[in-house]
Design an enzyme around this catalytic site. Structure first.
Site, PDB file in Angstrom:
ATOM      1  N   HIS A   8      -7.790 -10.426   0.068  1.00 45.60           N
ATOM      2  CA  HIS A   8      -7.777  -9.646   1.304  1.00 45.60           C
ATOM      3  C   HIS A   8      -6.761  -8.513   1.209  1.00 45.60           C
ATOM      4  O   HIS A   8      -5.558  -8.748   1.200  1.00 45.60           O
ATOM      5  CB  HIS A   8      -7.417 -10.588   2.463  1.00 45.60           C
ATOM      6  CG  HIS A   8      -7.458  -9.975   3.808  1.00 45.60           C
ATOM      7  ND1 HIS A   8      -6.339  -9.867   4.599  1.00 45.60           N
ATOM      8  CD2 HIS A   8      -8.488  -9.456   4.520  1.00 45.60           C
ATOM      9  CE1 HIS A   8      -6.666  -9.314   5.748  1.00 45.60           C
ATOM     10  NE2 HIS A   8      -7.968  -9.056   5.728  1.00 45.60           N
TER      11      HIS A   8
ATOM     12  N   GLU B 223     -10.629  -6.581  -1.962  1.00 44.02           N
ATOM     13  CA  GLU B 223     -11.186  -6.041  -0.724  1.00 44.02           C
ATOM     14  C   GLU B 223     -10.488  -4.755  -0.296  1.00 44.02           C
ATOM     15  O   GLU B 223      -9.347  -4.793   0.148  1.00 44.02           O
ATOM     16  CB  GLU B 223     -11.070  -7.064   0.407  1.00 44.02           C
ATOM     17  CG  GLU B 223     -11.772  -6.615   1.675  1.00 44.02           C
ATOM     18  CD  GLU B 223     -10.952  -6.817   2.938  1.00 44.02           C
ATOM     19  OE1 GLU B 223     -11.562  -6.739   4.021  1.00 44.02           O
ATOM     20  OE2 GLU B 223      -9.732  -7.007   2.863  1.00 44.02           O
TER      21      GLU B 223
ATOM     22  N   HIS C 282      -6.190  -0.200   5.954  1.00 42.44           N
ATOM     23  CA  HIS C 282      -6.771  -1.130   6.925  1.00 42.44           C
ATOM     24  C   HIS C 282      -7.159  -0.416   8.199  1.00 42.44           C
ATOM     25  O   HIS C 282      -8.185  -0.716   8.811  1.00 42.44           O
ATOM     26  CB  HIS C 282      -5.793  -2.256   7.252  1.00 42.44           C
ATOM     27  CG  HIS C 282      -6.311  -3.194   8.293  1.00 42.44           C
ATOM     28  ND1 HIS C 282      -5.716  -3.354   9.523  1.00 42.44           N
ATOM     29  CD2 HIS C 282      -7.393  -4.001   8.303  1.00 42.44           C
ATOM     30  CE1 HIS C 282      -6.413  -4.231  10.238  1.00 42.44           C
ATOM     31  NE2 HIS C 282      -7.427  -4.643   9.534  1.00 42.44           N
TER      32      HIS C 282
ATOM     33  N   GLU D  20     -14.968  -2.878   3.159  1.00 40.35           N
ATOM     34  CA  GLU D  20     -15.301  -2.885   4.586  1.00 40.35           C
ATOM     35  C   GLU D  20     -15.383  -1.454   5.091  1.00 40.35           C
ATOM     36  O   GLU D  20     -14.467  -0.655   4.868  1.00 40.35           O
ATOM     37  CB  GLU D  20     -14.269  -3.654   5.415  1.00 40.35           C
ATOM     38  CG  GLU D  20     -14.609  -3.645   6.908  1.00 40.35           C
ATOM     39  CD  GLU D  20     -13.572  -4.310   7.796  1.00 40.35           C
ATOM     40  OE1 GLU D  20     -13.642  -4.095   9.028  1.00 40.35           O
ATOM     41  OE2 GLU D  20     -12.699  -5.019   7.273  1.00 40.35           O
TER      42      GLU D  20
END
Length: 338
Positions: free
Chosen positions: A16, A43, A58, A152
């Site tokens: 992560h 990720e 993020h 993502e």
């Protein structure tokens, strides 16, 4: 031990934001350490620059993850924006060119919980998606293991509305890397629904529908995440996605398993919950050790509890614990122990 719901795929460990428990998140150093510690996938959360280059942060607000506040030449770019209903003040990636972002350096986002990580503040740049792909490919050769990426798409509706759509750019970069099939070492994830449905038509790469325990997708495509985890809701998700990425808390009601893993598997969906962390602050009460929020709880036991439910993979800030859990699980299977 046989999982309560048999896995649909071999178990994977997803680092992560890299080994973000040990290095500032979303840096090549964090990703590389995660690979060293046995992660199967790294990720990157992706946001676009002003000149439409996908980079790993993020959030597009970089006030807490870079030293931008120390750069007087960028002081005038501090501003307030509303993103997916949340108003925030800071500096935003979409207001910087890639060249400008490369003059900044990353810093630890959670210094009170991870004070030792602050020793690395100021050392690492913000990486591009292209640099992350190159790292994964290089480390695949070096390690002899297939290292995948698990990007993502952050706030896709917001970015599209301000003239910086990301879906086509992401697909193009993956295709350039030779990744446009269900066998590619890639998963694309999103908390939104409509962009995953678009991506389903644009690429054959596997898609993961992220879900939170409360609220609804920011694009308004579904009334709530709760509606999406009903058997009918999961069947609808399976029409475009390979799996779901639920908040790990959604696997439990107190210490009792919910039916989410079994229900998702019944719909043909893999389950990759997020995010396993060692700090007591993030641990359920039963896995905490002591009262200090920054002290480490029993992450190994928490992961094992998820594995017992039959999850197909999981996100963790501490991929060494994750790879150890995966290897324990696979070792038990190899030994034929039920």
């Amino acid at each position: 031990m046989t999982p309560a719901s048999p896995r649909l795929s071999p178990l994977i460990v997803i680092a992560h934001r890299g080994a973000s428990g040990l290095r500032p998140e979303h840096t090549l150093a964090a990703y590389s350490l995660a690979i060293d510690q046995g992660a199967d996938f790294i990720e990157p959360d992706l946001v676009p620059t002003r000149d439409d280059v996908l980079v790993a942060r993020h959030e597009n607000n970089i006030a807490d993850t870079t030293n931008v506040a120390d750069h007087p030449e960028f002081a005038s770019r501090k501003t307030t924006k509303t993103i997916d209903g949340q108003t925030m003040t800071g500096w935003f990636v979409e207001d910087f060119t890639l060249a400008e972002l490369k003059t900044l350096r990353a810093k630890e986002r959670l210094p009170k919980l991870r004070p030792t990580n602050t020793a690395y503040d100021g050392q690492f740049q913000i990486p591009t998606l292209a640099e992350i792909i190159a790292l994964a490919k290089r480390r695949t050769v070096e390690t002899g293991r297939t290292i995948g990426i698990y990007p993502e798409t952050k706030h896709p509706t917001y970015f599209a509305k301000i003239g910086h759509p990301t879906d086509a750019k992401l697909v193009a970069e993956l295709r350039e890397a030779g990744w446009d099939s269900a066998k590619a070492p890639v998963f694309i994830q999103s908390f939104e629904v409509a962009n995953l449905q678009r991506l389903h038509k644009m690429t054959k790469v596997r898609l993961i529908q992220l879900m939170a325990g409360e609220g609804a997708p920011a694009d308004g495509a579904q009334p709530s995440y709760a509606a999406m985890i009903t058997p009918a809701g999961l069947k609808a998700v399976a029409a475009y996605a390979y799996g779901i990425g639920p908040d790990k808390a959604m696997l439990w009601t107190d210490a009792t398993p919910t039916t989410l893993v079994a229900d998702a598997h019944a719909a043909g969906l893999r389950v990759h919950p997020w995010t396993y962390r060692t700090e007591n602050y993030f641990e359920p009460t039963r896995f905490r050790r002591g009262s200090d929020p920054a002290a480490h709880g029993d992450i190994a036991a928490e992961i094992d509890a998820g594995l017992a439910q039959g999850i197909d993979g999981f996100f963790t800030d501490f991929p060494l614990y994750g790879s150890q859990a995966r290897d324990r699980d696979q070792g038990t299977a190899r030994a034929g122990v039920k």
